[in-house]
Design a protein around this motif. Structure first.
Motif, PDB file in Angstrom:
ATOM      1  N   GLY A 101     -19.971  21.701  80.056  1.00  0.00           N
ATOM      2  CA  GLY A 101     -20.698  22.446  81.078  1.00  0.00           C
ATOM      3  C   GLY A 101     -20.054  22.200  82.425  1.00  0.00           C
ATOM      4  N   ALA A 102     -20.763  21.492  83.306  1.00  0.00           N
ATOM      5  CA  ALA A 102     -20.215  21.110  84.606  1.00  0.00           C
ATOM      6  C   ALA A 102     -19.909  19.617  84.680  1.00  0.00           C
ATOM      7  CB  ALA A 102     -21.198  21.484  85.715  1.00  0.00           C
ATOM      8  N   GLU A 103     -20.222  18.865  83.623  1.00  0.00           N
ATOM      9  CA  GLU A 103     -20.091  17.409  83.627  1.00  0.00           C
ATOM     10  C   GLU A 103     -18.673  16.982  83.265  1.00  0.00           C
ATOM     11  OE1 GLU A 103     -21.624  14.961  84.676  1.00  0.00           O
ATOM     12  OE2 GLU A 103     -22.078  13.378  83.227  1.00  0.00           O
ATOM     13  N   ARG A 104     -18.021  16.240  84.162  1.00  0.00           N
ATOM     14  CA  ARG A 104     -16.681  15.718  83.912  1.00  0.00           C
ATOM     15  C   ARG A 104     -16.785  14.442  83.078  1.00  0.00           C
ATOM     16  NH1 ARG A 104     -13.872  15.267  89.721  1.00  0.00           N
ATOM     17  NH2 ARG A 104     -15.690  13.947  90.096  1.00  0.00           N
ATOM     18  N   LEU A 105     -16.144  14.452  81.919  1.00  0.00           N
ATOM     19  CA  LEU A 105     -16.242  13.324  80.999  1.00  0.00           C
ATOM     20  C   LEU A 105     -14.995  12.458  80.985  1.00  0.00           C
ATOM     21  CD1 LEU A 105     -17.750  15.238  77.945  1.00  0.00           C
ATOM     22  CD2 LEU A 105     -18.993  13.978  79.709  1.00  0.00           C
ATOM     23  N   GLY A 106     -13.831  13.064  81.227  1.00  0.00           N
ATOM     24  CA  GLY A 106     -12.571  12.335  81.142  1.00  0.00           C
ATOM     25  C   GLY A 106     -11.421  13.306  81.023  1.00  0.00           C
ATOM     26  N   VAL A 107     -10.370  12.892  80.308  1.00  0.00           N
ATOM     27  CA  VAL A 107      -9.203  13.747  80.105  1.00  0.00           C
ATOM     28  C   VAL A 107      -8.654  13.564  78.698  1.00  0.00           C
ATOM     29  CG1 VAL A 107      -8.510  13.762  82.547  1.00  0.00           C
ATOM     30  CG2 VAL A 107      -7.602  12.004  81.006  1.00  0.00           C
ATOM     31  N   LEU A 108      -7.905  14.556  78.264  1.00  0.00           N
ATOM     32  CA  LEU A 108      -7.164  14.483  77.009  1.00  0.00           C
ATOM     33  C   LEU A 108      -5.681  14.475  77.347  1.00  0.00           C
ATOM     34  CD1 LEU A 108      -7.035  14.677  73.864  1.00  0.00           C
ATOM     35  CD2 LEU A 108      -6.966  17.167  74.138  1.00  0.00           C
ATOM     36  N   GLY A 109      -4.981  13.433  76.895  1.00  0.00           N
ATOM     37  CA  GLY A 109      -3.541  13.332  77.113  1.00  0.00           C
ATOM     38  C   GLY A 109      -2.781  13.832  75.903  1.00  0.00           C
ATOM     39  N   VAL A 110      -1.816  14.702  76.129  1.00  0.00           N
ATOM     40  CA  VAL A 110      -1.053  15.316  75.043  1.00  0.00           C
ATOM     41  C   VAL A 110       0.431  15.096  75.309  1.00  0.00           C
ATOM     42  CG1 VAL A 110      -0.561  17.453  73.814  1.00  0.00           C
ATOM     43  CG2 VAL A 110      -2.820  17.099  74.828  1.00  0.00           C
ATOM     44  N   ARG A 111       1.130  14.443  74.360  1.00  0.00           N
ATOM     45  CA  ARG A 111       2.561  14.198  74.513  1.00  0.00           C
ATOM     46  C   ARG A 111       3.329  14.953  73.437  1.00  0.00           C
ATOM     47  NH1 ARG A 111       5.773  10.081  72.536  1.00  0.00           N
ATOM     48  NH2 ARG A 111       3.952   8.855  71.900  1.00  0.00           N
ATOM     49  N   THR A 112       4.326  15.721  73.846  1.00  0.00           N
ATOM     50  CA  THR A 112       5.106  16.522  72.908  1.00  0.00           C
ATOM     51  C   THR A 112       6.449  16.891  73.533  1.00  0.00           C
ATOM     52  OG1 THR A 112       5.060  18.491  71.491  1.00  0.00           O
ATOM     53  CG2 THR A 112       4.180  18.723  73.706  1.00  0.00           C
ATOM     54  N   ALA A 113       7.368  17.336  72.687  1.00  0.00           N
ATOM     55  CA  ALA A 113       8.686  17.736  73.188  1.00  0.00           C
ATOM     56  C   ALA A 113       8.658  19.149  73.745  1.00  0.00           C
ATOM     57  CB  ALA A 113       9.724  17.628  72.062  1.00  0.00           C
ATOM     58  N   VAL A 114       7.822  20.014  73.178  1.00  0.00           N
ATOM     59  CA  VAL A 114       7.788  21.417  73.587  1.00  0.00           C
ATOM     60  C   VAL A 114       6.348  21.864  73.748  1.00  0.00           C
ATOM     61  CG1 VAL A 114       8.381  23.777  72.952  1.00  0.00           C
ATOM     62  CG2 VAL A 114       9.934  21.907  72.352  1.00  0.00           C
ATOM     63  N   PHE A 115       6.076  22.552  74.856  1.00  0.00           N
ATOM     64  CA  PHE A 115       4.770  23.156  75.061  1.00  0.00           C
ATOM     65  C   PHE A 115       4.940  24.667  75.083  1.00  0.00           C
ATOM     66  CE2 PHE A 115       2.433  19.325  76.455  1.00  0.00           C
ATOM     67  CZ  PHE A 115       1.216  19.611  75.860  1.00  0.00           C
ATOM     68  N   ASP A 116       4.361  25.322  74.092  1.00  0.00           N
ATOM     69  CA  ASP A 116       4.362  26.774  74.096  1.00  0.00           C
ATOM     70  C   ASP A 116       2.912  27.254  74.153  1.00  0.00           C
ATOM     71  OD1 ASP A 116       3.346  26.334  71.541  1.00  0.00           O
ATOM     72  OD2 ASP A 116       5.251  26.790  70.544  1.00  0.00           O
ATOM     73  N   ALA A 117       2.724  28.554  74.189  1.00  0.00           N
ATOM     74  CA  ALA A 117       1.384  29.114  74.341  1.00  0.00           C
ATOM     75  C   ALA A 117       0.474  28.720  73.186  1.00  0.00           C
ATOM     76  CB  ALA A 117       1.472  30.634  74.463  1.00  0.00           C
ATOM     77  N   THR A 118       1.023  28.666  71.983  1.00  0.00           N
ATOM     78  CA  THR A 118       0.207  28.327  70.814  1.00  0.00           C
ATOM     79  C   THR A 118      -0.281  26.894  70.884  1.00  0.00           C
ATOM     80  OG1 THR A 118       1.397  29.926  69.431  1.00  0.00           O
ATOM     81  CG2 THR A 118       0.182  28.176  68.304  1.00  0.00           C
ATOM     82  N   ARG A 119       0.622  25.967  71.182  1.00  0.00           N
ATOM     83  CA  ARG A 119       0.218  24.557  71.279  1.00  0.00           C
ATOM     84  C   ARG A 119      -0.813  24.352  72.397  1.00  0.00           C
ATOM     85  NH1 ARG A 119       5.646  23.416  69.591  1.00  0.00           N
ATOM     86  NH2 ARG A 119       5.681  21.963  67.817  1.00  0.00           N
ATOM     87  N   LEU A 120      -0.590  25.005  73.516  1.00  0.00           N
ATOM     88  CA  LEU A 120      -1.517  24.834  74.628  1.00  0.00           C
ATOM     89  C   LEU A 120      -2.894  25.381  74.281  1.00  0.00           C
ATOM     90  CD1 LEU A 120      -1.953  23.874  77.485  1.00  0.00           C
ATOM     91  CD2 LEU A 120      -1.111  26.081  78.319  1.00  0.00           C
TER      92      LEU A 120
END
Length: 396
Positions: A101-120
């Protein structure tokens, strides 16, 4: 018909279904399996600590991250995707905010060699579901509370925090967000807020003293407010309910506070001030002095004993983008380096600085309370609570 989901989406969907039934301590393992399903090197979930200074990993062995000096913290502050180079030159790390909703809980960290539209797209879907999972599981699991704490919590604070609503609530028309300090030693302060389709209900409470009796007084006052509100009562009836409850169960205690309603259709703000510091109106990044000052009424718990006069409801029409700020006297009575009280003038200066940069309301409030704490070297003499309401008609 379009093509069905690919193998990655199908496996991710299955893992997400498992997440809803998993125990909280199993989430890191499920996140690792999601990383493999999506074709990523690593996924890591970080939750915000109680004072919103650090992002704490759910996975053992990873370091905590400072909110004010890290890329992950920037994603938390702005609620926007942030990218940075990993230690390995051929990898990137993306940080996605975890928001329910509007509540900030934290973050998700994602590590990869390539970021494309599908992965994102898959990562955004995972972040959205994980936020809902964390919200549902932290209500009954101590695992998240332990991660979010950096020191032992005193009993009055434990009791009051059990009654508190989410730190931030909102929709396309309004945001309401609150903070309480000292985080582990609050005694009699609390805030409450709730949304219906047409109204934001908000309250700030400050009970006499700073002990378990103070916490009990605030808990009874909050329960009285909610009980009357959920029965459809108006503001005067809310105050009457609290007055009668305190007079019956805690006759030697009293509670100051402001109970309010914001009409989300026309921006009319109504409130009753029960012996509390008046709210402040922030418009065009300026604090409008005395705009919401009215003659206060007796504190709750005293009115039932000494007065039967009807409660006066104050009313003002807000403009788009207006912010209304409630605070307890522990804020203005905090000490600065010279030993003098912070006072209303210094406090309003702090408000202007915190809100002038165009930050989101929850972030502006985080900056504001930290500026007060830093002046006190994180050692407040009294509870300091702030509640900030922002009216945003038409999703401005």
């Amino acid at each position: 018909m379009g093509p069905g989901p690919g193998p990655g989406e199908a496996l991710l969907d299955q893992l997400l279904k498992e997440a809803h039934g998993a125990a909280p301590m199993d989430l890191p393992d499920l996140v690792d399996r999601c990383a493999a399903a999506i074709g990523l090197q690593q996924l890591a979930v970080y939750v915000i600590d109680l004072q919103q200074r650090h992002l704490v990993p759910l996975t053992d062995g990873l370091p905590s991250l400072d909110v004010d000096s890290s890329t992950a913290g920037e994603a938390y502050q702005t609620l926007c995707l942030r990218m940075e180079e990993s230690r390995r030159a051929d990898e990137l790390t993306a940080w996605l905010p975890l928001v329910d909703g509007a509540e900030r809980l934290g973050v998700l960290g994602v590590r990869t060699a390539v970021f494309d539209a599908t992965r994102l797209r898959r990562c955004r879907m995972l972040a959205a579901v994980l936020a809902m999972v964390i919200t549902s599981k932290r209500a009954y699991s101590d695992s998240f509370a332990r991660r979010a704490r950096s020191e032992p919590m005193r009993l009055p604070a434990e009791m009051l925090r059990a009654f508190l609503p989410p730190r931030t609530i909102g929709n396309t028309k309004v945001i309401s967000t609150g903070v309480l300090e000292p985080a582990y030693r609050i005694g009699g302060d609390a805030f409450d807020h709730s949304l219906t389709q047409s109204t934001l209900h908000a309250a700030i409470l400050d009970s006499m003293g700073h002990n378990l009796a103070s916490g009990l007084t605030t808990a009874v006052a909050m329960a009285g407010c909610r009980n009357a509100r959920r029965a459809g009562a108006g503001l005067p009836q809310l105050v009457d309910t609290v007055d009668q409850a305190l007079a019956q169960w805690l006759p030697d205690q009293y509670c100051t506070g402001i109970l309010s309603q914001l009409d989300l259709n026309d921006g009319v703000f109504r409130w009753i001030n029960c012996g509390h510091p008046p709210p402040l109106l922030i418009r065009d990044r300026r604090v409008l002095g005395q705009a919401l000052e009215r003659t206060p009424q007796p504190p709750m718990g005293l009115a039932a004993q000494f007065s039967d006069a009807p409660h006066e409801v104050n009313e003002v029409a807000l403009e788009a983008g207006d912010r209304v700020l409630f605070y307890t006297d522990g804020v203005t009575e905090a000490r600065v380096d010279s030993g003098a009280q912070l006072g209303l003038e210094r406090f309003t200066d702090s408000i202007i600085r915190a809100t002038a940069s165009g930050k989101l309301s929850p972030e502006a409030l985080r900056v504001l309370i930290h500026s007060i704490l830093d002046r006190q070297r994180n050692q407040l003499r009294d509870d300091a609570t702030i509640l900030l309401i922002e009216w945003l008609p038409a999703g401005r």
